[in-house]
Design an enzyme around this catalytic site. Sequence first.
Site, PDB file in Angstrom:
ATOM      1  CG  HIS A  72      72.703  46.772 -66.634  1.00  0.00           C
ATOM      2  ND1 HIS A  72      71.980  47.219 -65.542  1.00  0.00           N
ATOM      3  CD2 HIS A  72      73.038  45.493 -66.354  1.00  0.00           C
ATOM      4  CE1 HIS A  72      71.896  46.238 -64.646  1.00  0.00           C
ATOM      5  NE2 HIS A  72      72.532  45.194 -65.121  1.00  0.00           N
ATOM      6  CE1 TYR A 202      68.866  56.008 -61.355  1.00  0.00           C
ATOM      7  CE2 TYR A 202      68.679  54.402 -63.140  1.00  0.00           C
ATOM      8  CZ  TYR A 202      69.454  55.149 -62.271  1.00  0.00           C
ATOM      9  OH  TYR A 202      70.820  55.036 -62.306  1.00  0.00           O
ATOM     10  N   PRO A 294      74.120  60.754 -56.491  1.00  0.00           N
ATOM     11  CG  PRO A 294      73.451  59.164 -54.919  1.00  0.00           C
ATOM     12  CD  PRO A 294      73.748  60.627 -55.075  1.00  0.00           C
ATOM     13  CE  LYS A 298      76.648  60.251 -66.101  1.00  0.00           C
ATOM     14  NZ  LYS A 298      76.961  59.197 -67.063  1.00  0.00           N
ATOM     15  CE1 TYR A 386      71.733  55.998 -65.391  1.00  0.00           C
ATOM     16  CE2 TYR A 386      72.754  54.259 -66.688  1.00  0.00           C
ATOM     17  CZ  TYR A 386      72.191  54.698 -65.505  1.00  0.00           C
ATOM     18  OH  TYR A 386      72.098  53.846 -64.433  1.00  0.00           O
TER      19      TYR A 386
END
Length: 391
Positions: A72, A202, A294, A298, A386
Site C-alpha cells: 500500500h 480511515y 490499533p 503499530k 505511519y
Amino acid sequence: MRTQVAIIGAGPAGLLLGQLLHKAGISNVILERQSGDYVLGRIRAGVLEQVAVDLMDECGVGQRMHHEGLVHEGIELLFKGERHRIDLRSLTGGDAVMVYGQTEVTRDLMAARAAAGLPTVYETGDSVSLHGFDGNAPVVRYRKDGQEHEIQCDFIAGCDGYHGVSRASVPKGAIREYEKVYPFGWLGLLADVPPVFHELIYANTERGFALCSMRSATRSRYYVQVPLEEKVENWSDEAFWNELRLRLDPEARERLVTGPSLEKSIAPLRSFVAEPLRFGTLFLAGDAAHIVPPTGAKGLNLAASDVKYLASGLIEHYRERSDAGIDHYSERALRRVWKAERFSWWFTSLMHKFPNEGPIAQKLQEAELDYLVNSKAASTALAENYVGLPL
C-alpha cells in the site's frame, strides 16, 4: 533441559526472536500457554512496516508474504463526507507498508520453526514460572502432561503479551507502568468479501470512527467505533453493515459488498508502557512491554523492532562477548516505543468521537483534518509516522 535463551510466548514476537537466534546459532526454547491452533486463531491486524518486512526476510520466511501481501502506497482519510489520499510513498521518499495478516506472519514463522526441528512447548497453561533472573542462572519451570519440567538458560525473553507471566514476575517497585484507557472500543467484522477500496480508509464521522481494511483481495476487515460497554451479541451482521454504510462516503457506500461474518469481536483501546524492559537476565518485548491503540497500526511493528534490538544485543553477547547491546536494549527500544505511542494516541484522538465533549470537538477535528490534508508538512509528518520511523 539446558538452552541459551528461553522465550515465553509463541506469538509473532517470540517466533521472530527464536528464528533470528536460530539463524545466528543461538539455542532457544519457546513456551506457549495455549495450543498452536489457538494462537493461529487469534484475529489481529496486518499492516507491516518495512522493519517487519525486513525481519521476515532475515528469518527466511518472507517468500509467501511477498507473493500474497498487498503493498500500500497510500491511505485515505474520510471526513465531512469526502475522502482525501495521503500518498505515503511520495511524501516519505519511497516508503510504503505491506498488508499481510498477523495470522499469516505467525503461520509462516511456525512452519519455519517446525521445519527446523526447533523446540516449542505448547499448552503449558498457567504453569510457567520464572526464577533467578536477578542473577546469572535463570530457570524457567513449567508443567506439561502432568510432569514437572525445568529449563536452565542464560537469558529469558518475555514475549507473552499483556496478561503474560513475564511482566507479572518482576518484583513490585522495579517496574513503572503508564496507561491510558480510551472510552470506546472497535467492533470488528471479518468477511470473505472484496475490499471496498484498494487502500485503507480511515473515517471520522459524527457517528464515530470507522476503518475499512483488508486481509487479501477477497477477504475484508471492517471496524466501527462503539461504546466501551457495548456487547458483540447486540450486533447482527445486518446491523453492522448498516452502521458501516452510514459512516462511509457515497462512493464507498455504493461499492460496499456485504456478506456473512467469519469473526466478529469488540476490542478495547488502550495506551500502555512498562519500563524499563530489562530486569537482570529477563527482557520484555512486544505486548508484554507495551500496548498501542490499533489506529496507527503499530502493535506488531513495535514487537518487530523490539525483537530486532533484542536479537542484535543477544547475538553481540555470544559472538563478540560484548554486553553493550543488551545493556542498551531497554533505552533503545523505549525511545521508538514512546514515539509510536505518541503517534497512535494522536491519530486515535483525531479520528474518534469522544463522549461528553460536545459538537465543538467534531468541528476541531475536522479543522485539523482539513489542515492535515492540505499541508504538505503535516501530511509528511503523518506519512513518516505511519510507514514507521527509522530504527
